[in-house]
Every structure is written in structure tokens, then in C-alpha cells.
Design a protein around this motif. Sequence first.
Motif, PDB file in Angstrom:
ATOM      1  N   ALA A  56      -2.041  -2.737  -4.543  1.00  0.00           N
ATOM      2  CA  ALA A  56      -1.541  -3.150  -3.228  1.00  0.00           C
ATOM      3  C   ALA A  56      -0.182  -2.520  -2.943  1.00  0.00           C
ATOM      4  CB  ALA A  56      -1.435  -4.672  -3.167  1.00  0.00           C
ATOM      5  N   GLU A  57       0.068  -2.227  -1.677  1.00  0.00           N
ATOM      6  CA  GLU A  57       1.332  -1.638  -1.249  1.00  0.00           C
ATOM      7  C   GLU A  57       1.901  -2.419  -0.064  1.00  0.00           C
ATOM      8  OE1 GLU A  57       0.310   3.026  -2.424  1.00  0.00           O
ATOM      9  OE2 GLU A  57       0.345   2.414  -0.310  1.00  0.00           O
ATOM     10  N   VAL A  58       3.198  -2.337   0.122  1.00  0.00           N
ATOM     11  CA  VAL A  58       3.840  -2.908   1.295  1.00  0.00           C
ATOM     12  C   VAL A  58       3.408  -2.103   2.517  1.00  0.00           C
ATOM     13  CG1 VAL A  58       6.069  -3.334   2.415  1.00  0.00           C
ATOM     14  CG2 VAL A  58       5.787  -3.757  -0.055  1.00  0.00           C
ATOM     15  N   MET A  59       3.181  -2.768   3.621  1.00  0.00           N
ATOM     16  CA  MET A  59       2.720  -2.093   4.827  1.00  0.00           C
ATOM     17  C   MET A  59       3.631  -0.925   5.210  1.00  0.00           C
ATOM     18  SD  MET A  59       0.409  -2.013   7.224  1.00  0.00           S
ATOM     19  CE  MET A  59      -0.362  -3.639   7.265  1.00  0.00           C
ATOM     20  N   GLY A  60       3.024   0.253   5.362  1.00  0.00           N
ATOM     21  CA  GLY A  60       3.764   1.435   5.780  1.00  0.00           C
ATOM     22  C   GLY A  60       4.473   2.166   4.665  1.00  0.00           C
ATOM     23  N   HIS A  61       4.325   1.699   3.435  1.00  0.00           N
ATOM     24  CA  HIS A  61       5.007   2.319   2.301  1.00  0.00           C
ATOM     25  C   HIS A  61       4.040   2.468   1.123  1.00  0.00           C
ATOM     26  CE1 HIS A  61       8.941   1.739   4.224  1.00  0.00           C
ATOM     27  NE2 HIS A  61       8.478   0.556   4.591  1.00  0.00           N
ATOM     28  N   GLY A  62       4.278   3.444   0.295  1.00  0.00           N
ATOM     29  CA  GLY A  62       3.468   3.615  -0.907  1.00  0.00           C
ATOM     30  C   GLY A  62       2.708   4.926  -0.914  1.00  0.00           C
ATOM     31  N   SER A  63       2.379   5.392  -2.113  1.00  0.00           N
ATOM     32  CA  SER A  63       1.768   6.708  -2.286  1.00  0.00           C
ATOM     33  C   SER A  63       0.371   6.796  -1.680  1.00  0.00           C
ATOM     34  CB  SER A  63       1.703   7.062  -3.775  1.00  0.00           C
ATOM     35  OG  SER A  63       0.922   6.107  -4.490  1.00  0.00           O
ATOM     36  N   LEU A  64      -0.392   5.708  -1.746  1.00  0.00           N
ATOM     37  CA  LEU A  64      -1.749   5.756  -1.208  1.00  0.00           C
ATOM     38  C   LEU A  64      -1.734   5.828   0.322  1.00  0.00           C
ATOM     39  CD1 LEU A  64      -3.529   3.176  -3.544  1.00  0.00           C
ATOM     40  CD2 LEU A  64      -3.620   5.682  -3.652  1.00  0.00           C
ATOM     41  N   GLN A  65      -0.884   5.029   0.951  1.00  0.00           N
ATOM     42  CA  GLN A  65      -0.780   5.101   2.406  1.00  0.00           C
ATOM     43  C   GLN A  65      -0.235   6.456   2.851  1.00  0.00           C
ATOM     44  OE1 GLN A  65       0.521   1.214   4.418  1.00  0.00           O
ATOM     45  NE2 GLN A  65       1.059   0.869   2.272  1.00  0.00           N
ATOM     46  N   LYS A  66       0.644   7.036   2.052  1.00  0.00           N
ATOM     47  CA  LYS A  66       1.168   8.358   2.383  1.00  0.00           C
ATOM     48  C   LYS A  66       0.053   9.398   2.367  1.00  0.00           C
ATOM     49  CE  LYS A  66       4.693  11.735   1.063  1.00  0.00           C
ATOM     50  NZ  LYS A  66       5.809  12.057   0.126  1.00  0.00           N
ATOM     51  N   LYS A  67      -0.854   9.291   1.399  1.00  0.00           N
ATOM     52  CA  LYS A  67      -1.972  10.231   1.328  1.00  0.00           C
ATOM     53  C   LYS A  67      -2.909  10.067   2.519  1.00  0.00           C
ATOM     54  CE  LYS A  67      -1.854  10.649  -3.704  1.00  0.00           C
ATOM     55  NZ  LYS A  67      -2.535  10.336  -4.998  1.00  0.00           N
ATOM     56  N   LEU A  68      -3.123   8.834   2.946  1.00  0.00           N
ATOM     57  CA  LEU A  68      -3.968   8.601   4.123  1.00  0.00           C
ATOM     58  C   LEU A  68      -3.325   9.205   5.371  1.00  0.00           C
ATOM     59  CD1 LEU A  68      -4.956   4.907   3.375  1.00  0.00           C
ATOM     60  CD2 LEU A  68      -6.493   6.880   3.313  1.00  0.00           C
ATOM     61  N   SER A  69      -2.032   9.011   5.505  1.00  0.00           N
ATOM     62  CA  SER A  69      -1.301   9.586   6.624  1.00  0.00           C
ATOM     63  C   SER A  69      -1.404  11.109   6.620  1.00  0.00           C
ATOM     64  CB  SER A  69       0.171   9.159   6.547  1.00  0.00           C
ATOM     65  OG  SER A  69       0.961   9.874   7.476  1.00  0.00           O
ATOM     66  N   GLN A  70      -1.264  11.703   5.453  1.00  0.00           N
ATOM     67  CA  GLN A  70      -1.340  13.160   5.337  1.00  0.00           C
ATOM     68  C   GLN A  70      -2.722  13.671   5.711  1.00  0.00           C
ATOM     69  OE1 GLN A  70      -0.072  13.644   1.248  1.00  0.00           O
ATOM     70  NE2 GLN A  70       2.049  14.051   1.825  1.00  0.00           N
ATOM     71  N   LEU A  71      -3.756  12.941   5.311  1.00  0.00           N
ATOM     72  CA  LEU A  71      -5.113  13.353   5.656  1.00  0.00           C
ATOM     73  C   LEU A  71      -5.315  13.348   7.165  1.00  0.00           C
ATOM     74  CD1 LEU A  71      -7.419  11.605   3.007  1.00  0.00           C
ATOM     75  CD2 LEU A  71      -7.246  14.054   3.472  1.00  0.00           C
ATOM     76  N   ALA A  72      -4.849  12.296   7.829  1.00  0.00           N
ATOM     77  CA  ALA A  72      -4.976  12.234   9.289  1.00  0.00           C
ATOM     78  C   ALA A  72      -4.251  13.403   9.937  1.00  0.00           C
ATOM     79  CB  ALA A  72      -4.425  10.904   9.799  1.00  0.00           C
ATOM     80  N   PHE A  73      -3.046  13.691   9.453  1.00  0.00           N
ATOM     81  CA  PHE A  73      -2.244  14.779  10.017  1.00  0.00           C
ATOM     82  C   PHE A  73      -2.871  16.148   9.746  1.00  0.00           C
ATOM     83  CE2 PHE A  73       1.113  17.963   9.136  1.00  0.00           C
ATOM     84  CZ  PHE A  73       1.546  18.158  10.435  1.00  0.00           C
ATOM     85  N   GLU A  74      -3.253  16.407   8.519  1.00  0.00           N
ATOM     86  CA  GLU A  74      -3.789  17.718   8.151  1.00  0.00           C
ATOM     87  C   GLU A  74      -5.098  18.023   8.872  1.00  0.00           C
ATOM     88  OE1 GLU A  74      -4.073  17.517   3.922  1.00  0.00           O
ATOM     89  OE2 GLU A  74      -1.893  17.555   3.624  1.00  0.00           O
ATOM     90  N   LEU A  75      -5.915  16.980   9.103  1.00  0.00           N
ATOM     91  CA  LEU A  75      -7.196  17.184   9.763  1.00  0.00           C
ATOM     92  C   LEU A  75      -7.111  17.015  11.280  1.00  0.00           C
ATOM     93  CD1 LEU A  75      -9.478  15.293   7.223  1.00  0.00           C
ATOM     94  CD2 LEU A  75      -9.177  17.763   7.463  1.00  0.00           C
ATOM     95  N   GLY A  76      -5.979  16.468  11.746  1.00  0.00           N
ATOM     96  CA  GLY A  76      -5.803  16.281  13.175  1.00  0.00           C
ATOM     97  C   GLY A  76      -6.767  15.268  13.765  1.00  0.00           C
ATOM     98  N   ILE A  77      -6.989  14.177  13.040  1.00  0.00           N
ATOM     99  CA  ILE A  77      -7.921  13.143  13.497  1.00  0.00           C
ATOM    100  C   ILE A  77      -7.220  11.787  13.576  1.00  0.00           C
ATOM    101  CG2 ILE A  77      -9.986  14.251  12.569  1.00  0.00           C
ATOM    102  CD1 ILE A  77      -9.809  12.309  10.173  1.00  0.00           C
ATOM    103  N   TRP A  78      -7.754  10.915  14.417  1.00  0.00           N
ATOM    104  CA  TRP A  78      -7.394   9.504  14.344  1.00  0.00           C
ATOM    105  C   TRP A  78      -8.232   8.909  13.216  1.00  0.00           C
ATOM    106  CZ3 TRP A  78      -4.482   6.007  17.586  1.00  0.00           C
ATOM    107  CH2 TRP A  78      -3.671   6.665  18.522  1.00  0.00           C
ATOM    108  N   LEU A  79      -7.552   8.339  12.239  1.00  0.00           N
ATOM    109  CA  LEU A  79      -8.215   7.820  11.042  1.00  0.00           C
ATOM    110  C   LEU A  79      -8.060   6.303  10.988  1.00  0.00           C
ATOM    111  CD1 LEU A  79      -9.611   8.236   8.287  1.00  0.00           C
ATOM    112  CD2 LEU A  79      -7.335   8.635   7.298  1.00  0.00           C
ATOM    113  N   VAL A  80      -9.183   5.612  11.024  1.00  0.00           N
ATOM    114  CA  VAL A  80      -9.184   4.155  10.926  1.00  0.00           C
ATOM    115  C   VAL A  80      -9.687   3.787   9.536  1.00  0.00           C
ATOM    116  CG1 VAL A  80      -9.975   1.992  11.937  1.00  0.00           C
ATOM    117  CG2 VAL A  80      -9.680   4.016  13.398  1.00  0.00           C
ATOM    118  N   VAL A  81      -8.778   3.318   8.701  1.00  0.00           N
ATOM    119  CA  VAL A  81      -9.109   2.971   7.315  1.00  0.00           C
ATOM    120  C   VAL A  81      -9.595   1.533   7.292  1.00  0.00           C
ATOM    121  CG1 VAL A  81      -8.221   2.782   4.964  1.00  0.00           C
ATOM    122  CG2 VAL A  81      -7.371   4.582   6.490  1.00  0.00           C
ATOM    123  N   GLY A  82     -10.860   1.355   6.929  1.00  0.00           N
ATOM    124  CA  GLY A  82     -11.535   0.065   7.054  1.00  0.00           C
ATOM    125  C   GLY A  82     -10.761  -1.117   6.527  1.00  0.00           C
TER     126      GLY A  82
END
Length: 272
Positions: A56-82
Motif C-alpha cells: 500500500a502507498e499514500v495517495m499520490g506517492h510511491g514507486s508503484l503509482q509513479k510507474k502507473l503515471s509514467q505508463l499513462a504519460f509514455e503511451l499518451g492515454i487516460w489510464l483508469v486503474v481499477g
Amino acid sequence: MTKFGVVQMNSGMNPDDNLEMLEGQLKHLREQGARLVLTPENSLVFGSKEDYEKHAEVMGHGSLQKKLSQLAFELGIWLVVGSFPIRNNDGTLSTACLVYDAAGNLRSSYEKLHMFDVDIADNHRSYRESDTFRAGDNLVLVDTPFGTLGLSICYDIRFPQLYAALRQRGADIIVIPAAFTKVTGVAHWEILLRARAIETQCWVLAAAQCGIHQGGRETYGHSMIVDPWGQISGELADEIGSVCVDVDLASNKAIRSKMPVLQHARLQCAMK
């Protein structure tokens, strides 16, 4: 027309393995032109209470959320993580849907309202989600370039008043990420998804877990995208994969104009 996609996964307790699986599916959907993608419930961590506590991570912080953010940015998509395990200030955990825009910004989040505390005739038998997570309190809608998203997670699907409230507040598209058990999925999954689409006259995106997971839990799969008339526009079976469809939000307006159920409703939902 805008292309939307849903990812179907067989997630386990190791986030790195799950991220690798997810990244491959997201790239495949982007190659097909998807602009908005939904992933299943428990996409990055699907395990025991101890696993959720560990990752678990604090909202908006942490390595896993950072990777999700990077994926959305690199692919140029809106990403909704279930859903993703979030550590709250009081030490409790929430299971939250995270919405990233195409620039990788965390636009919004939704804490699951209804905890899956039920007994099922399968190998797992007893499910007590409230032993791990606290329930959320609020409806969440998100404005996107494609329309307004109404957020929900899995067991929420059995509470139509939630979806009525999302529609009343302007939802065009409803997301339902899930980890439906195989037993309940066979009986109810498609029926409930199509009903929610028909009732709300919204597009419904449903991304699911599939197969047998660590610990013996079995999920149903059958991720799908349903149009506002209740017809299935795209569907998977019970394997890891993804599906992408063209979504025309003009169909919402046409159906709502011809059958104005929201204006005809005699009972109004009083949810927050």
C-alpha cells in the motif's frame, strides 16, 4: 468516434510481475488507437491482507503509482486503474480506483463504497473485504476529453442506486473494474453489466480478473464494453488479454432523447 479499451489480467501478489503483464496489454491497446483504458480491480496487487499492507502507498506517492503515471504519460492515454491499495493517514487501508490523464497526472480517485463481505460456494468460501479495507463515502465523477466518467468498483455493481446517482450527476461512461468470483460471474456478471448500461443509458467499461490466482481464488473474466442500449460491443472470454472498441457518445444523446428516463423518474437518489 473514440477508441476505449479494457484489460483483463490474472494478477498475483507480486506488483512487478503484474506491472509487466499490464504494460504489454496497454502497449497493445495503444497500438490499436485506444485513448482511454480501464484495468481490473487489484491490478497491481491481488493477494492477502498482508500483501495489501506490504505494498500500500499514500495517495499520490510511491514507486508503484509513479510507474502507473509514467505508463499513462509514455503511451499518451487516460489510464483508469481499477483499484490500488492506499494507506490512509489514520493507518487504515482503502481500495481505490485511480484516474491518470494522458500527461500522467493523477486526476481523481474513488474509494470503493461497498465491501464484499459474503459467503460463496467456491474454494475460497468466505470473503471479508472489510477486514482489510475501509469503505469509502463519496460518489466520484471525472471530466475527460471524451465525456464524464462515473467511477465504481466490482461489488458496487449490485447497488443500482449508486449508478442512478452517477447518471443524475452527469455520467456518460461508467467504469466497473472487477475481480468477480467464477461462481457469481457465471450467474450474474453479464446480466448486471447490461442492466447498469440500460438503466443509466451510459457506456459501461468492465475490466475483470480471470483464472486461478495464488491462494486458490478463481475469477470469472469476461471483460466487456457495453453500449447505452445494453448491447455488448466487445468482450473477452477467460484468458489474459484486452479488447478495444469504437465508442460514439452521440449514441447516448440519441437514446436519451428518444427515451428520457431521467426526466420521467419519480424517485430521486439522495446519495452524496
